[in-house]
Enzyme design. Sequence first.
Site, mmCIF file in Angstrom:
data_model
loop_
_atom_site.group_PDB
_atom_site.id
_atom_site.type_symbol
_atom_site.label_atom_id
_atom_site.label_comp_id
_atom_site.label_asym_id
_atom_site.label_seq_id
_atom_site.Cartn_x
_atom_site.Cartn_y
_atom_site.Cartn_z
ATOM 1 C CD GLU A 1 -1.624 2.394 1.526
ATOM 2 O OE1 GLU A 1 -1.498 3.246 0.609
ATOM 3 O OE2 GLU A 1 -1.389 2.638 2.703
ATOM 4 C CB CYS B 1 -2.150 6.556 2.287
ATOM 5 S SG CYS B 1 -3.258 5.344 3.062
#
EC number: 1.2.1.32
Length: 491
Positions: A252, A286
């Site tokens: 990720e 994020c």
Amino acid sequence: MKQYRNFVDGKWVESSKTFQDVTPIDGSVVAVVHEADRDLVDAAVKAGHRALEGEWGRTTAAQRVDWLRRIANEMERRQQDFLDAEMADTGKPLSMAATIDIPRGIANFRNFADILATAPVDSHRLDLPDGAYALNYAARKPLGVVGVISPWNLPLLLLTWKVAPALACGNAVVVKPSEDTPGTATLLAEVMEAVGIPPGVFNLVHGFGPNSAGEFISQHPDISAITFTGESKTGSTIMRAAAEGVKPVSFELGGKNAAVIFADCDFEKMLDGMMRALFLNSGQVCLCSERVYVERPIFDRFCVALAERIKALKVDWPHETDTQMGPLISSKHRDKVLSYFELARQEGATFLAGGGVPRFGDERDNGAWVEPTVIAGLSDDARVVREEIFGPICHVTPFDSESEVIRRANDTRYGLAATIWTTNLSRAHRVSELMRVGISWVNTWFLRDLRTPFGGAGLSGIGREGGMHSLNFYSELTNVCVRIDKESPDV
């Protein structure tokens, strides 16, 4: 002074080489951290394999469900310790750490315990021409020793997001937290020791990336899989190392997420949501939105309202219950974010709010603080609009049609998340499905069901985690095919 040691094979291990854990609140030293060398990482990997060959390797799914719940209970008992460590390392406000980071870190163990307890078995019956039949079922087995490299922005939450399903599937782990946030990972090792998990199942090594623990894990030939959350550049380096060993990876990585705001949205609800999407954790999530596209009829109203909301945003001591934004993670990261403020000026941006460093007149002036910032007036090819900044800054721009905004929002190398604000149900579904991202939120942001797939497209990552997707990554499936004859041979 606190000492954060390594935890390998059930023992606390010091190192001859140490570094300082510095709080971004005021630049003071929180702890001395013992950096693992290559030999210690190797010892951790070997300890993991011994655990798999011993008691841990013989555990049943039901036993591992019990282990995960015991871990969660012990974490809950020490919740205040986790809160203190998380806030010291990151400077994030109590309002976030106490409602998101620590509760979610605990919930990850309970959630994956529940998922494992109810995980379906993939089975099929195949009837054969002679009247016999075959029964096929999938047996789930651990991968082995998993390397877990976790980030600094949501240290406990994202560490447990990886560790919990890895342990649920019967793996051993070698964990390296970010060098900026070693505190809660060390507490998690203390929890593992307290609940009596077998030696070698959970190993903690502190250090950095290149020429340190991160590199030693990613290059180790006996690491069975790697899961990483962090920068895309680092992910590329780890991927090259993993490719040589042909081992599974789950990444990720970064994002340059778009928010798309249509004129028919619930304006006040949207403003509430966008303040979170822009400034939660000082923009260091994020999933935060850095590109904001607003339909032209409400563009001016949005800019004025957002600037007013920012003026009222409380940037203050993290332990104050009404603080809404704290510092960035480090002075190094603050300097990076400030360099983008300067780049925005060079590229001709208009600053609608922020753009500088707050001054407090106390020890916080030695910390890593910046102002929440909104800019406008740049083209879509400006570097500030295209490059991930990972701070409390966004660029706002108007759009005139649905097709235009979809094209512009998708014009990026990243593809992690998007948030769409509209009261038109058909548009909500239509636009969401056309966004090239891993997750689209409609009229909300950062609302997560941990059973659902999470991951990104493009430079935002590889693979999906969450729910059964995590169990499938952290395990191997062996299909067992058993022929059952129509009649017993002795009849």
